[in-house]
Scaffold this motif. Structure first.
Motif, PDB file in Angstrom:
ATOM      1  N   GLY B 283       0.961  -1.195  -0.117  1.00 41.37           N
ATOM      2  CA  GLY B 283       0.204  -0.077  -0.126  1.00 41.37           C
ATOM      3  C   GLY B 283       0.838   1.316   0.004  1.00 41.37           C
ATOM      4  O   GLY B 283       0.192   2.381   0.618  1.00 41.37           O
ATOM      5  N   GLY B 303       6.238   5.773  -8.494  1.00 42.09           N
ATOM      6  CA  GLY B 303       5.768   4.158  -8.547  1.00 42.09           C
ATOM      7  C   GLY B 303       4.177   4.235  -8.451  1.00 42.09           C
ATOM      8  O   GLY B 303       3.390   5.200  -8.284  1.00 42.09           O
ATOM      9  N   ALA B 304       3.557   3.015  -8.447  1.00 40.72           N
ATOM     10  CA  ALA B 304       2.172   3.180  -8.345  1.00 40.72           C
ATOM     11  C   ALA B 304       1.478   2.104  -7.448  1.00 40.72           C
ATOM     12  O   ALA B 304       2.072   1.133  -7.155  1.00 40.72           O
ATOM     13  CB  ALA B 304       1.464   2.648  -9.848  1.00 40.72           C
ATOM     14  N   VAL B 305       0.711   2.420  -6.828  1.00 36.87           N
ATOM     15  CA  VAL B 305       0.009   1.550  -5.567  1.00 36.87           C
ATOM     16  C   VAL B 305      -1.300   0.925  -6.382  1.00 36.87           C
ATOM     17  O   VAL B 305      -2.292   1.810  -6.669  1.00 36.87           O
ATOM     18  CB  VAL B 305      -0.379   2.253  -4.446  1.00 36.87           C
ATOM     19  CG1 VAL B 305      -1.216   1.420  -3.447  1.00 36.87           C
ATOM     20  CG2 VAL B 305       0.906   2.796  -3.546  1.00 36.87           C
ATOM     21  N   VAL B 306      -1.034  -0.135  -6.934  1.00 27.64           N
ATOM     22  CA  VAL B 306      -2.264  -0.707  -7.695  1.00 27.64           C
ATOM     23  C   VAL B 306      -2.984  -1.671  -6.862  1.00 27.64           C
ATOM     24  O   VAL B 306      -2.640  -3.010  -7.019  1.00 27.64           O
ATOM     25  CB  VAL B 306      -1.518  -1.313  -8.971  1.00 27.64           C
ATOM     26  CG1 VAL B 306      -1.084  -0.522  -9.944  1.00 27.64           C
ATOM     27  CG2 VAL B 306      -0.559  -2.321  -8.781  1.00 27.64           C
ATOM     28  N   TYR B 307      -3.948  -0.937  -6.002  1.00 26.51           N
ATOM     29  CA  TYR B 307      -4.544  -1.907  -5.059  1.00 26.51           C
ATOM     30  C   TYR B 307      -5.551  -2.732  -5.572  1.00 26.51           C
ATOM     31  O   TYR B 307      -5.627  -3.946  -5.361  1.00 26.51           O
ATOM     32  CB  TYR B 307      -4.965  -0.863  -4.125  1.00 26.51           C
ATOM     33  CG  TYR B 307      -5.219  -1.441  -2.567  1.00 26.51           C
ATOM     34  CD1 TYR B 307      -3.849  -1.877  -1.757  1.00 26.51           C
ATOM     35  CD2 TYR B 307      -6.205  -1.775  -1.746  1.00 26.51           C
ATOM     36  CE1 TYR B 307      -3.834  -2.368  -0.533  1.00 26.51           C
ATOM     37  CE2 TYR B 307      -6.302  -2.357  -0.771  1.00 26.51           C
ATOM     38  CZ  TYR B 307      -4.927  -2.583   0.015  1.00 26.51           C
ATOM     39  OH  TYR B 307      -5.176  -3.097   1.388  1.00 26.51           O
ATOM     40  N   ALA B 308      -6.688  -2.151  -6.393  1.00 26.09           N
ATOM     41  CA  ALA B 308      -7.438  -2.862  -7.036  1.00 26.09           C
ATOM     42  C   ALA B 308      -6.985  -3.599  -8.260  1.00 26.09           C
ATOM     43  O   ALA B 308      -6.011  -3.161  -9.135  1.00 26.09           O
ATOM     44  CB  ALA B 308      -8.594  -1.942  -7.673  1.00 26.09           C
ATOM     45  N   GLN B 310      -7.935  -4.394 -11.293  1.00 24.95           N
ATOM     46  CA  GLN B 310      -8.114  -3.766 -12.637  1.00 24.95           C
ATOM     47  C   GLN B 310      -7.071  -2.564 -12.924  1.00 24.95           C
ATOM     48  O   GLN B 310      -6.585  -2.180 -14.080  1.00 24.95           O
ATOM     49  CB  GLN B 310      -9.542  -2.992 -12.708  1.00 24.95           C
ATOM     50  CG  GLN B 310      -9.791  -2.482 -14.013  1.00 24.95           C
ATOM     51  CD  GLN B 310      -9.814  -3.654 -15.094  1.00 24.95           C
ATOM     52  OE1 GLN B 310     -10.098  -4.728 -15.041  1.00 24.95           O
ATOM     53  NE2 GLN B 310      -9.389  -2.995 -16.353  1.00 24.95           N
ATOM     54  N   THR B 311      -6.736  -2.176 -11.827  1.00 27.46           N
ATOM     55  CA  THR B 311      -5.613  -1.043 -11.724  1.00 27.46           C
ATOM     56  C   THR B 311      -4.131  -1.688 -12.419  1.00 27.46           C
ATOM     57  O   THR B 311      -3.376  -0.983 -13.110  1.00 27.46           O
ATOM     58  CB  THR B 311      -5.333  -0.112 -10.615  1.00 27.46           C
ATOM     59  OG1 THR B 311      -4.906  -0.758  -9.413  1.00 27.46           O
ATOM     60  CG2 THR B 311      -6.417   0.472 -10.137  1.00 27.46           C
ATOM     61  N   ASP B 314      -5.034  -1.317 -15.965  1.00 28.54           N
ATOM     62  CA  ASP B 314      -5.002  -0.216 -16.556  1.00 28.54           C
ATOM     63  C   ASP B 314      -3.779   0.696 -16.411  1.00 28.54           C
ATOM     64  O   ASP B 314      -3.461   1.394 -17.501  1.00 28.54           O
ATOM     65  CB  ASP B 314      -6.158   0.757 -16.036  1.00 28.54           C
ATOM     66  CG  ASP B 314      -7.614  -0.065 -16.047  1.00 28.54           C
ATOM     67  OD1 ASP B 314      -7.601  -0.781 -16.952  1.00 28.54           O
ATOM     68  OD2 ASP B 314      -8.444   0.295 -15.457  1.00 28.54           O
ATOM     69  N   VAL B 315      -3.204   0.757 -15.281  1.00 25.02           N
ATOM     70  CA  VAL B 315      -1.934   1.517 -14.932  1.00 25.02           C
ATOM     71  C   VAL B 315      -0.489   1.133 -15.498  1.00 25.02           C
ATOM     72  O   VAL B 315       0.112   1.571 -16.055  1.00 25.02           O
ATOM     73  CB  VAL B 315      -1.937   1.953 -13.450  1.00 25.02           C
ATOM     74  CG1 VAL B 315      -0.708   2.867 -13.273  1.00 25.02           C
ATOM     75  CG2 VAL B 315      -3.287   2.730 -13.122  1.00 25.02           C
TER      76      VAL B 315
END
Lengths: 415, 415
Positions: B283, B303-308, B310-311, B314-315
């Protein structure tokens, strides 16, 4: 009951470990109506552990010792407790055998000899089952009150306290009285102003009592009432709580365990909305707080840490013109980041932060300058703050400010 | 010098504040060659503060008190110190006037009356200038040693200690001897195995001494040598350090303040590379740690927090087929996330994590299951871990494991 908490471990005195166990035990003991007399932390030195337990027993009804129960040679708590109680050391053959069997089945090798130390205990002590590790807790009744020993590893200590120690302490206490604790959480006023507004209530306090606690930009107001029954204790606190709320208005944002992140979750879930966040100088701290509570996946889509300026353009689609025109630390860029993270992560609400944590300025923007943006179904809003302090403090306070900006928007937007 | 640290504040005993000041002071005092006798934490109760200072003076050469110097009615440290020393309270008119002027020029209103308390001090005490706040520190010499009072707000306490207290303590100590401390940082072996491998060195220890300290999945080995000169103290520690390194090999990843995140920065900067991270169950904690040290902007893109789920598609552009085929918690998905975050954030190296923090499983994946991916100029690598413990512990240990996976790759990849 009055309980003293003693932590054992040279690493605590050397500052290599922070004594979070003492805080956790304090909170849990107070919840159960006990009072903590004091904390002590002492090194892995037999005489210091003995002295600390003796001092604790001299002024409290029970002593809880954490740490020093492991298998290594500097784990001395068992021997210290035996010394204080004037008893010898017993060896639990059964336990040693089970320990050995478990290790063999798990690692396929012999139990390291030192681990057998965990089968030792002061004579007459009860062994408390550790559901998360191999070192059992200990409970030894003495004429001056019980001495309770728990492992220093936080999850093991917490499980043992909850399962074994808390129920026994409640039984031993057998106190007819009750204690009611209310914590009002405030944001937006400095401590001295809160103190001025509530100063005359302080004068008349005692029971119920009131104290102010500052943490990371929030001020907590703790009210405690003590009486014969829970109902009477609540009746003591009730009018005081109402008076504090009347004087502080919307500065009070939550009560008890209603942290800002939990209230954000509640506000989003009530509308079926999700959130995403875009951070630069807080580096992931906002997202970490948003995803902290269990169930975060219901309302948090995720987000981006856009640390390098170009990533604000590439990942969030912030227009380069906007950055050139207003500067990367500006309200228009914050708003564009909040809108961009909604699009990119498929969220309903976006929260963003851009700023300079320091040390030192970035270009002509001073350290501590922070712009926060919120976007969502109710529109957009942005805000600029100047935060004092060092890099770490600026990062923590900025994250708190951003979460409050979001909570404020959720509360004002029509559902 | 032997120094006792006393923290004042009911909030500490109630667990609403963690006593980080004690740990910080402990680390700094040891660096300067002092030894900490013990920590105490006591409530805002006059008699308890007095007793704590007396106990400290009885067994140490100096006592440092933190907290209780603010403007509110439960700030009682000044009075307690005066009582211990048997002196009265003096009022600094000059300081009160300056305080008032500063407040007026900053807030345009009168100084709240309670703030004048900060102009009070025990008679004979020296006031130490607080560069970050209004409550000055205090230094009072007594026949049993100096009593030093510092504010409880961490940045203020730290600045005052560094600027005013540390140099004075070194002068007072005037000890001819030296102390050399080395901390070896290890990752990858459990504490009991490290203990077994080094057990016979423990037997012969004393001076130099050795201790194991576990924290968040890493084990630190602290070596201390004491001698007449710094050179002699180093000569005591040197052979012991060599022996420990010989027995543990690459399990030792750093020394002293070489944390895993700092070593990652060094490894990246040496090659002119940047890093980006993609996190789910942690997280934002990995990104927060990567961006923690000053200068992070040189090597961290974000960076990315791709919690879901689908993200992640998408991300980061993870192929939905990969997720359907292997599950979202799998090594192929971790690798694709690491590759995706490189593309999206324009970095040279990507680090990723996907897993289940708990509580409870997610689908058929048990809590504590974690897949880590690293991608970069040297190729890709992935790893699956099963971590025990609760949600918070799993999140912290998983972040530590991911950072070590990255450091390991940086060290093995050709430059």
């Amino acid at each position: 009951m009055l309980v003293e908490v003693v932590a054992v471990g040279t690493e605590l005195l050397l500052g290599q470990t922070i004594n979070g166990n003492a805080a956790w035990l304090g909170a849990r003991l107070v919840e159960d109506g006990h009072t903590v007399s004091a904390h002590q932390a002492v090194p892995d030195v037999h005489e210091m552990i003995v002295d600390a337990i003796r001092l604790g027993l001299s002024r409290a009804d029970a002593v809880i010792v954490t740490g020093g129960l492991g298998p290594t040679k500097d784990d001395l708590t068992r021997e210290a407790i035996a010394d204080v109680a004037g008893v010898g050391i017993a060896f639990d053959d059964d336990y040693a055998r089970r320990l050995d069997e478990r290790w063999r089945s798990r690692f396929g090798s012999e139990l390291p000899v030192s681990n057998f130390k965990q089968a030792e205990h002061p004579e007459g002590a009860e062994r408390l089952r550790n559901p998360k590790g191999t070192a059992p807790g200990l409970w030894l009744d003495t004429p001056d009150g019980p001495i309770i020993a728990l492992p220093g590893v936080p999850p093991e200590m917490q499980a043992l306290f909850t399962d074994e120690v808390a129920p026994r302490l409640r039984r031993v206490a057998g106190w007819a009285g009750s204690r009611h604790v209310v914590v009002l959480r405030t944001y937006g006023l400095p401590e001295s102003t809160v103190d001025e507004r509530l100063g005359d209530i302080f004068e008349v306090s005692g029971n119920p009592s009131m104290a102010l606690l500052a943490s990371d930009g929030e001020i907590k107001i703790r009210l405690i009432g003590e009486a014969g029954t829970e109902t009477e204790a609540m009746a003591l606190v009730g009018p005081l709580e109402a008076e504090v709320r009347a004087r502080l208005g919307s500065v009070v944002f939550g009560r008890d365990d209603e942290t800002v992140e939990r209230l954000i979750h509640v506000g989003l879930a009530a509308r079926g909305w999700t959130v995403a966040a875009a951070e630069s100088m807080t580096g992931g701290h906002i997202l970490e707080r948003l995803t902290g509570p269990p169930g975060a996946s219901e309302v948090v889509r995720g987000g981006a840490v856009v640390y390098a300026t170009q990533t604000k353009v590439d990942v969030l689609g912030v227009a380069p013109d906007l950055i050139d025109g207003h500067g990367v630390v500006s309200e228009p860029v914050a708003t564009a980041m909040a809108e961009g993270v909604i699009r990119r992560f498929g969220a309903d609400v976006g929260l963003s932060i851009t700023g300079v944590a320091g040390p030192g300025p970035s270009g002509d923007v001073e350290a501590g300058t922070v712009c926060i943006g919120v976007a969502g179904p109710g529109g957009t809003r942005s805000r600029t703050l100047r935060l004092p302090g060092d890099r770490e403090r600026v990062r923590r306070y900025a994250a708190t400010a951003a979460l409050h900006q979001l909570l404020g928007a959720l509360r004002e937007w029509p559902a």
